[in-house]
Design an enzyme around this catalytic site. Structure first.
Site, PDB file in Angstrom:
ATOM      1  CB  THR A 135       7.150   2.150  -1.788  1.00 32.00           C
ATOM      2  OG1 THR A 135       5.578   2.027  -0.740  1.00 32.00           O
ATOM      3  CG2 THR A 135       7.863   0.958  -1.111  1.00 32.00           C
ATOM      4  CG  HIS A 155       3.087   5.592   5.801  1.00 35.80           C
ATOM      5  ND1 HIS A 155       2.919   3.768   5.790  1.00 35.80           N
ATOM      6  CD2 HIS A 155       1.820   5.415   4.908  1.00 35.80           C
ATOM      7  CE1 HIS A 155       2.103   3.551   5.188  1.00 35.80           C
ATOM      8  NE2 HIS A 155       1.162   3.727   4.140  1.00 35.80           N
ATOM      9  CB  SER A 179      -6.408   4.567   2.575  1.00 32.70           C
ATOM     10  OG  SER A 179      -5.851   4.771   1.435  1.00 32.70           O
ATOM     11  CB  CYS A 226       5.642   1.529  -5.520  1.00 32.04           C
ATOM     12  SG  CYS A 226       4.731   0.968  -6.272  1.00 32.04           S
ATOM     13  CD  GLU A 264       6.466   2.004   2.468  1.00 33.15           C
ATOM     14  OE1 GLU A 264       5.683   1.871   1.742  1.00 33.15           O
ATOM     15  OE2 GLU A 264       7.747   2.189   1.698  1.00 33.15           O
ATOM     16  CG  ASN A 282      -3.250   4.636  -1.701  1.00 36.10           C
ATOM     17  OD1 ASN A 282      -4.415   4.641  -2.760  1.00 36.10           O
ATOM     18  ND2 ASN A 282      -3.393   3.835  -0.709  1.00 36.10           N
ATOM     19  CG  HIS A 309      -4.706   2.342   6.161  1.00 39.99           C
ATOM     20  ND1 HIS A 309      -3.473   2.439   5.788  1.00 39.99           N
ATOM     21  CD2 HIS A 309      -3.791   1.923   7.235  1.00 39.99           C
ATOM     22  CE1 HIS A 309      -2.230   2.878   6.359  1.00 39.99           C
ATOM     23  NE2 HIS A 309      -3.217   2.345   7.751  1.00 39.99           N
ATOM     24  CB  CYS A 335      -1.232  -2.211  -5.819  1.00 40.05           C
ATOM     25  SG  CYS A 335      -0.907  -2.167  -4.593  1.00 40.05           S
TER      26      CYS A 335
HETATM   27  S1  SF4 Z   1       4.002  -0.335  -2.761  1.00 41.53           S
HETATM   28 FE1  SF4 Z   1       2.398  -0.179  -2.126  1.00 41.53          FE
HETATM   29  S2  SF4 Z   1       1.781   0.724  -3.352  1.00 41.53           S
HETATM   30 FE2  SF4 Z   1       3.075  -0.524  -4.587  1.00 41.53          FE
HETATM   31  S3  SF4 Z   1       2.395  -1.866  -5.183  1.00 41.53           S
HETATM   32 FE3  SF4 Z   1       3.566  -3.200  -3.184  1.00 41.53          FE
HETATM   33  S4  SF4 Z   1       1.882  -2.488  -1.623  1.00 41.53           S
HETATM   34 FE4  SF4 Z   1       1.128  -1.752  -3.238  1.00 41.53          FE
END
Ligand code: SF4
Length: 275
Positions: A160, A122, A216, A188, A124, A218, A40, A12
């Site tokens: 996100t 996580h 990972s 996101c 984040e 995701n 990851h 991404c």
């Molecule tokens: S929030 Fe996470 S999934 Fe979305 S663009 Fe950023 S790094 Fe990628």
């Protein structure tokens, strides 16, 4: 063998940016480390290490040089400590994550009880909690939403990469928790796009190969969603493909998590074509 790639797959925007920043930071004779694995994906982490960008788990392991903050982001204490230690910092926090962090901080500053909808463990989510301050809580199920008390002012942000439909279900359960609620949907679109493309493709093929780190979140989620539609295998590299998976298979679909490098996707694609 017919092999079809999902319309949206692989790196991404935030991961591409983080990898680019890490590659640009490598300089001969200088110490450069990422704080935690940059993404990851063990293969990408190993490749960066070959090019002089190592990984440390804690600032305690660092004495000098450059420290790279990964796309998941970190709390304010880390920025303060890096500055106090006199290290050079390259901030690869994804701008979408930065927005979730600053939204949580803004809500806390305005007196809202901050609730983060996301996976508690996580990195984040941990970073968003740290920006929101001591009272913030993270929840990831409807049951956890039900168990929260009532609040005067309730502010909600999302991890996100959290599932958009699940976010909606949890928010619905929070609606009677406060008469003053502010919801910032900091999800996101990269995750949504990869998940929708993977699920669509999984209905059109006999077998799905999902590529990405076993660590990972995701990628694991992509594999779960695909396995609801057709036979699915989650692999990290082309070496894991096994001949017996392809018996009586006519069409293969391929998708990959947001932290899966292009070169691994290409290897898997080529190998599947030869089956
Ligand atoms: S929030 Fe996470 S999934 Fe979305 S663009 Fe950023 S790094 Fe990628």
């Amino acid at each position: 063998m017919e092999v079809i790639l999902a319309d949206n797959l692989g790196f991404c925007y935030g991961v591409k940016r983080a990898i680019q920043l890490a590659e640009d930071s490598a300089a001969p004779g200088q110490v450069t480390n990422t704080l935690g694995p940059i993404i990851h994906n063990p293969q990408m982490v190993a490749k960066l290490a070959e090019n002089g960008v190592g990984t440390v788990d804690s600032l305690d392991e660092v004495k000098e040089g450059t420290i790279i903050i990964r796309s998941h982001g970190v709390g304010p204490d880390v920025y303060d400590r890096v500055e106090a230690m006199g290290l050079n910092m390259v901030d690869a926090t994804c701008p979408h994550v930065r927005k979730a962090q600053s939204s949580a901080k803004m809500l806390a500053d305005e007196g809202y009880q901050v609730v983060i909808i996301g996976e508690k463990r996580h990195p984040e989510v941990k970073s968003i909690i740290e920006w929101a301050g001591d009272g913030a809580v993270a929840i990831e199920t409807e049951e956890e939403a039900d168990s929260l008390p009532k609040y005067g002012k309730l502010g909600v942000v999302a991890q996100t990469t959290f599932s958009a439909p699940k976010f909606k279900l949890i928010v619905e359960r929070l609606l009677d928790k406060s008469s003053d609620m502010k919801i910032l949907r900091t999800i996101c679109t990269a995750t949504d796009q990869r998940q929708s493309a993977a699920m669509k493709l999984a209905t059109e093929v006999d077998l799905m190969i999902v590529i990405g780190g076993k660590n990972s979140a995701n990628t694991t989620r992509l594999a779960q969603l695909c396995s609801d539609k057709c036979k699915t295998y989650h692999i990290e590299t082309a070496e894991e493909l096994r001949d017996d998976w392809f018996d009586k298979i006519k069409k293969i679909g391929i998708t990959a998590g947001a932290s899966t490098p292009d070169w691994i996707i290409k290897e898997v694609y080529k190998k599947c074509q030869k089956k």
